[in-house]
Design an enzyme around this catalytic site. Structure first.
Site, PDB file in Angstrom:
ATOM      1  NE  ARG A 122     -10.709  -4.453  -2.304  1.00 38.74           N
ATOM      2  CZ  ARG A 122      -9.636  -5.226  -2.186  1.00 38.74           C
ATOM      3  NH1 ARG A 122      -8.422  -4.806  -1.752  1.00 38.74           N
ATOM      4  NH2 ARG A 122      -9.702  -6.527  -2.459  1.00 38.74           N
ATOM      5  CG  ASP A 136      -1.570  -1.268   1.460  1.00 37.36           C
ATOM      6  OD1 ASP A 136      -2.191  -1.953   0.478  1.00 37.36           O
ATOM      7  OD2 ASP A 136      -1.722  -1.632   2.500  1.00 37.36           O
ATOM      8  CG  ASP A 146      -5.457  -1.452   2.048  1.00 37.73           C
ATOM      9  OD1 ASP A 146      -6.021  -0.496   1.577  1.00 37.73           O
ATOM     10  OD2 ASP A 146      -5.068  -2.442   1.544  1.00 37.73           O
ATOM     11  CG  ASP A 162      -2.781  -4.277  -1.790  1.00 38.15           C
ATOM     12  OD1 ASP A 162      -3.840  -4.592  -2.259  1.00 38.15           O
ATOM     13  OD2 ASP A 162      -2.589  -4.712  -0.628  1.00 38.15           O
TER      14      ASP A 162
END
Length: 553
Positions: A403, A285, A348, A344
């Protein structure tokens, strides 16, 4: 150079510390139609730091925009069980713990207090993260994918200088991937839930090179830290900041005014069991909030930079695939099997992280944007009800695919954000969905505006992924209510018209399963924990883009 003193630019920056390093975003709410929600919990605490006004032009190169920036942290990051505590980041840092850094090595020295050892190849070891109050000013561009001399590293370097070469004989990345395709291509290793994971020399060599890259590009941030970009040009690229580990949780971190780009994984892992087609899963991330609390991420920019995933050919060719379309990078959107994912998440929030606020950030050009909770399985030591509480407010989401966020277990408040995606589903980062309710996820969405191609309807705003067996398993540790999924929205604008996402997601999820569905029975309200002001959703498309990102403090 690394400065651990308050002369020149650093002194001016410290003088205006509250502008950069205390909670906030704009105070918001000047619209006559705005409504104010007041906290009803005595445990809620508004987090602020005593401030002084910046008088130096060096410290306030973007000060014209600063008048509207509040010195108060909002949302979950401001919540403390004790009213005597507050979010401070590196406030109160000593002269020796106030740094201006321009290189990866200097950033490591600031994070570890110089106690770490950095090898010639850029990997580092030893040392202890410095948990004392510190302010780290980022000046210019810091590339995390570099060796000790500051030279950017390549995929071939990681292959040739790791056990991918010394043990398995691969000297280039192309040779490795050629062997990988021969051994594990979907035509030979058929994807599916019962498929075998890759094993053998090619996979072991990939893991060797990946492990070496990880030793270079992942940097860990300790407690009581403020990371602040200088002016409008501060960037951290090609790496991953990590907040907290299972053996060393962290608290009280502020990150502001930094442009984060392109956490590029050279060696994604193929998982044939992930979906019916199999998927490539990348490791990095831009920022990973894992075992961290009281984290505030504000006025930053996040993107894939110039290396978007579609520019890189799939490992699989048509002759070795279950799909007949050839893949040379241009077929990135044709099928999941061809998506050689090098990125990614953006930010997160997983494991036991909680009490996180993301505000006034510019997020753009990315696929899997924000994962809140990384597993469906509840665990007292990681994801479970009671953690993963996150606030998103006044952010600009542009050309993100999905997301936005995807939530498991946490209580996530999403308000006053503007979503814009001009791409249809065939675009590289074309729109798929905004909010996804995962296992036990609880999203409370207010006054958000979404602008997408007119072919999209309310069904393209939400998604859900729930399991009755995981609900039962979670309820053996926590209450059924705590483990249940929940969604509430109000004043959601889709292309200028109000839509009822709450009713739609309930109906769709209940139709799929009466044992595990998205409840609309009130489980939580943000106002129980903190106060906030809502802006009119109709104003967001004009006010948000100009007030987010770097150079606005």
């Amino acid at each position: 150079m690394l400065n651990s003193h308050k002369s020149g630019l650093a002194a001016a920056l410290v003088a205006s510390f509250a502008l950069y390093a205390c909670g906030g975003g704009s105070s918001g709410g000047s619209d006559s139609s705005a409504t104010t929600t007041t906290t009803t919990s005595s445990a809620a605490s508004s987090s602020s730091v005593a401030s002084s006004t910046a008088s130096s032009s060096a410290a306030s190169s973007t000060s014209a925009a600063s008048a509207s920036v509040s010195n108060t942290a909002l949302g979950w990051a401001s919540y403390y069980a004790s009213s005597s505590s507050s979010l401070t980041g590196g406030a109160g840092a000593s002269t020796a713990k106030t740094y201006t850094v321009t290189t990866r090595k200097q950033l490591l020295d600031a994070l570890y207090g110089g106690s770490e050892t950095v090898a010639t190849n850029g990997s580092y070891s030893g040392g202890t993260l410095d948990a004392s109050a510190k302010i780290i000013y980022i000046s210019g561009t810091i590339d995390l994918n570099t060796n000790l001399a500051g030279t950017e590293l390549t995929d071939d370097y990681y292959v040739a200088n790791s056990c991918a070469y010394s043990t398995y004989g691969f000297s280039t990345a192309s040779a490795l991937w050629t062997a990988y395709e021969t051994a594990y291509n979907p035509g030979t290793l058929t994807p599916g839930s019962s498929a075998s994971l890759p094993s053998g020399n090619a996979e072991s060599a990939r893991a060797c090179a990946a492990a070496m890259q990880k030793q270079v590009v992942m940097l860990y941030v300790p407690s009581n830290t403020s990371i602040i970009g200088v002016g409008s040009t501060a960037s951290i690229i090609h790496g991953n900041l990590v907040l907290g580990t299972s053996s060393a949780a962290v608290d009280n971190i502020i990150i502001r005014n930094v442009n984060f780009q392109d956490a590029f994984d050279f060696f994604p892992q193929w998982d044939p069991t992930d979906s019916t087609t199999g998927r490539w899963n990348s490791a990095y991330d831009l920022v990973s909030v894992m075992y961290a609390t009281h984290v505030w991420i504000d006025h930053n920019e996040f993107s894939d930079g110039s290396r978007t995933d579609d520019l890189y050919p799939s490992v699989w060719s048509a002759s070795n695939s279950t799909v007949t379309t050839a893949s040379d990078g241009t077929d990135y959107t044709s099928n999941e099997v061809y998506k050689f994912m090098h990125h990614d998440g953006m930010v997160d929030v997983t494991k036991s992280a909680s009490l996180v606020t993301l505000s006034y950030n510019y997020f753009h050009d990315h696929d899997k944007s924000f994962l809140i909770g990384g597993t469906d399985t509840a665990s007292a030591s990681a994801e479970h009800p009671g953690v993963l509480n996150v606030t998103f407010h006044h952010n600009y989401f542009k050309n993100l695919k999905q997301r936005q966020p995807r939530v498991r277990y946490g209580m996530v408040h999403v308000y006053d954000n503007y979503y814009e995606n001009t791409l249809d589903s065939t675009g590289v980062y074309g729109w798929a969905v905004a909010w996804t309710v995962g296992q036990g996820g609880k999203i409370y969405a207010e006054n958000n505006a979404i602008t997408v191609p007119t072919t999209y309807t309310v069904s393209n705003v939400y998604g859900f992924s729930l399991s009755a067996s995981k609900l039962t398993s979670c309820a053996s540790l926590y209450s059924t209510a705590d483990c249940s999924a929940y969604f509430y929205d109000s004043n959601t604008l889709l292309n200028g018209s109000t839509v009822d996402v709450t009713s739609a997601i309930y109906a769709a999820s209940y139709a799929k399963s009466t044992s595990a569905y998205v409840s609309t029975t009130a489980i939580w309200k943000p106002s129980t924990y903190y106060s906030y002001t809502l802006d009119s959703a109709s104003t967001l498309s004009s006010t948000i883009p100009s007030s987010v990102g770097v150079g606005k403090l």
